[in-house]
Design a protein around this motif. Structure first.
Motif, PDB file in Angstrom:
ATOM      1  N   PRO A 143       1.945   1.688  24.980  1.00  0.00           N
ATOM      2  CA  PRO A 143       1.688   3.237  25.111  1.00  0.00           C
ATOM      3  C   PRO A 143       0.795   3.153  26.254  1.00  0.00           C
ATOM      4  O   PRO A 143      -0.402   2.575  26.235  1.00  0.00           O
ATOM      5  N   HIS A 144       1.122   4.096  27.466  1.00  0.00           N
ATOM      6  CA  HIS A 144       0.093   4.389  28.623  1.00  0.00           C
ATOM      7  C   HIS A 144      -0.245   3.188  29.285  1.00  0.00           C
ATOM      8  O   HIS A 144      -1.182   3.283  29.864  1.00  0.00           O
ATOM      9  N   ALA A 184      -8.724   5.659  28.345  1.00  0.00           N
ATOM     10  CA  ALA A 184      -9.144   7.072  28.365  1.00  0.00           C
ATOM     11  C   ALA A 184      -8.017   7.805  28.706  1.00  0.00           C
ATOM     12  O   ALA A 184      -7.591   9.017  28.260  1.00  0.00           O
ATOM     13  N   ARG A 185      -6.901   7.381  29.551  1.00  0.00           N
ATOM     14  CA  ARG A 185      -5.722   8.025  29.979  1.00  0.00           C
ATOM     15  C   ARG A 185      -4.828   8.271  28.756  1.00  0.00           C
ATOM     16  O   ARG A 185      -4.263   9.406  28.750  1.00  0.00           O
ATOM     17  N   PRO A 197      -6.079  18.745  33.998  1.00  0.00           N
ATOM     18  CA  PRO A 197      -6.226  17.587  34.832  1.00  0.00           C
ATOM     19  C   PRO A 197      -6.976  16.390  33.931  1.00  0.00           C
ATOM     20  O   PRO A 197      -7.735  16.662  32.994  1.00  0.00           O
ATOM     21  N   PHE A 198      -6.764  15.348  34.372  1.00  0.00           N
ATOM     22  CA  PHE A 198      -7.344  13.943  34.106  1.00  0.00           C
ATOM     23  C   PHE A 198      -8.328  13.311  35.357  1.00  0.00           C
ATOM     24  O   PHE A 198      -7.536  13.405  36.252  1.00  0.00           O
ATOM     25  N   LEU A 242     -12.485  14.450  31.432  1.00  0.00           N
ATOM     26  CA  LEU A 242     -13.378  13.854  32.587  1.00  0.00           C
ATOM     27  C   LEU A 242     -13.781  12.564  31.856  1.00  0.00           C
ATOM     28  O   LEU A 242     -14.365  12.327  30.789  1.00  0.00           O
ATOM     29  N   PHE A 243     -13.239  11.511  32.762  1.00  0.00           N
ATOM     30  CA  PHE A 243     -13.440   9.992  32.256  1.00  0.00           C
ATOM     31  C   PHE A 243     -14.450   9.717  33.100  1.00  0.00           C
ATOM     32  O   PHE A 243     -14.708   9.460  34.454  1.00  0.00           O
TER      33      PHE A 243
END
Length: 473
Positions: A143-144, A184-185, A197-198, A242-243
């Motif tokens: 996943p991701h 994080a994503r 937004p990321f 926000l990462f």
């Protein structure tokens, strides 16, 4: 307990004495089936699959080429060894281009027969292992981009999904290179904020004098060069995520303002006192022990507790070694060399046993390097970076160059130990032969008692370059 089943070999020749000779040479290690001619071989191939087929080229009716084509049509993984007289070697070379593994030139040495068949069988095993690994890779959860089927990764996938659904601050911990930005994503992609937004920033990469401006923005004229007002990353991430990667590297004065921004959900641009409301979920990451940083006075305690609402630790690669073959195959597929079939068993063992202090990122770089330098169909231990300390040809104290140390042999199954020792001796012999004759393959072949083409094939198989031994004229 029943004895393990022997690998199957089909021997095809219209001369009975040749079939019996092959059966005597191979009978102890293999289950040998004889085919009296090409037609009988085709009938046998229609009813069952063999591991290796050894067939004469010149036969009445269906010849060795017909047998080769039928094998490759029915069972592409089955390896075919052609047997030919010296005058027909060009035909054998053509057969290799059509998919044959190798050829034997009459008259041949029994040891050469056993070696070539053993190599053909190993080629089949490795190809099937690579196919199995590719199948596992296709089925492995990722996943991701967080690839891994180990218990540690399955637990991580489940935890990230649970955390994503709750709009809380998340602190990702783990060693460098474990995939914290991917995690994080993943949190963002599975959250209600996924359409917004990321925004990612590496706090350790920002110059100290610009950190505050980057995070919170600045007003026009706030400092030299601020010719226009600029929103900060908090505003850019409004409504999304926000990462803050490597948050442990933030300067203490900025930590104070970050803590206030998280508490009040507002920021003040540099050069202004007007607050701006922001709605951004913060996911922070660090490879540092923040509790120890707090104790040392390098990280604010209040910010630590505000970030540490939900902590997710990413496992180091050495803690999930069973994922290493899948990851290696995944990175190989991205290396831009589609002709590469995979890794040798020795290379996979070396990759799986290494500690990987740089984790997944280091593994990706190692595979990319190996894919760039390898000359074979599969990546071997000699193609791996030297820091892994597994070069097959590395000199060991008290052992000849290229020889596998006894303590290393003792860790292998008997068949693999014998193969490794035989590889080392063959490589030593060929290197010494080339050294003796200054890289002259013709003269070396005469000394070795074999045809020049046969020596060429052995040199290529064992990675010995005749050009490396040529003497200056």
């Amino acid at each position: 307990m029943s004895a393990p089943q022997k690998p199957s070999v089909l021997v095809v020749d219209d001369k009975e004495n040749m079939r019996k000779l092959f059966s005597r040479i191979l009978g102890d290690a293999y289950a040998v089936t004889e085919g009296a001619d090409g037609a009988q071989a085709l009938a046998l191939l229609a009813s069952r699959e063999f591991d290796v087929v050894v067939t004469d080229i010149q036969m009445p009716g269906a010849d060795g080429f017909a047998v080769l084509r039928e094998v490759k049509r029915r069972a592409p993984d089955t390896e075919v060894v052609l047997v030919t007289a010296y005058a027909s070697i060009p035909k054998a070379v053509e057969a290799i281009k059509e998919g044959a593994y190798d050829y034997l030139s009459k008259p041949f040495d029994p040891d050469e027969v056993a070696l070539i068949v053993a190599r053909a069988l190993e080629q089949r095993r490795q190809r099937r292992a690579a196919a199995g690994l590719k199948a596992r890779l296709a089925e492995a959860p990722a996943p991701h981009g967080l690839l891994g089927a180990s218990a540690a990764m399955r637990g991580l996938h489940a935890l990230l999904s649970q955390v994503a659904a709750r709009d809380l601050t998340v602190l990702l911990t783990g060693e460098t290179g474990t995939g914290k930005e991917l995690a994080a994503r993943a949190v963002h992609a599975e959250s209600p904020r996924k359409a917004k937004p990321f925004v990612a920033v590496n706090c350790g990469a920002l110059p100290a004098e610009l950190v505050e401006s980057e995070l919170f923005g600045h007003a026009k004229g706030a400092f030299t060069g601020a010719t226009v007002a600029k929103p900060g990353l908090f505003e850019e991430a409004h409504g999304g995520t926000l990462f803050l990667d490597e948050i442990g590297d933030l300067p203490l004065p900025v930590q104070v303002k970050l803590n206030r921004a998280l508490q009040e959900k507002e920021v003040r641009r540099v050069g202004t006192t007007t607050p701006v409301k922001v709605d951004a979920r913060v996911v922070a990451a660090t490879h540092r022990d923040l509790a120890a940083e707090v104790a040392a006075g390098r990280f604010r305690e209040d910010l630590y507790y505000r970030l540490n609402v939900v902590t997710v630790r990413l496992p180091a690669l050495r803690e999930r070694r069973e994922d290493i073959p899948l990851l290696a195959m995944h990175f190989l597929a991205r290396a831009g060399r589609p002709e590469l079939e995979g890794f040798t068993p020795e290379a996979l063992r070396a990759l799986s046993s290494y500690a990987w202090p740089g984790n997944v990122r280091q593994l990706e770089n190692a595979v990319a390097r190996a894919a760039a330098v390898t000359q074979g169909a599969r990546i071997g231990v000699d193609d791996l970076p030297p820091e892994l300390g597994v070069s097959r040809t590395a000199e060991a104290p008290g052992a000849p160059a290229g020889r596998v140390p006894a303590e290393a042999l003792a860790k292998l199954p008997y068949r693999e130990a014998v193969d490794s020792a035989r590889d080392a001796v063959s490589r030593e012999y060929l290197s010494a032969l080339m050294q003796e004759f200054g890289g002259n393959v013709t003269h070396a072949a005469e000394r070795a008692g074999m045809e020049r083409e046969s020596l060429h094939r052995l040199l290529k198989r064992y990675g010995v370059r005749s050009d490396d031994f040529k003497r200056p004229e």
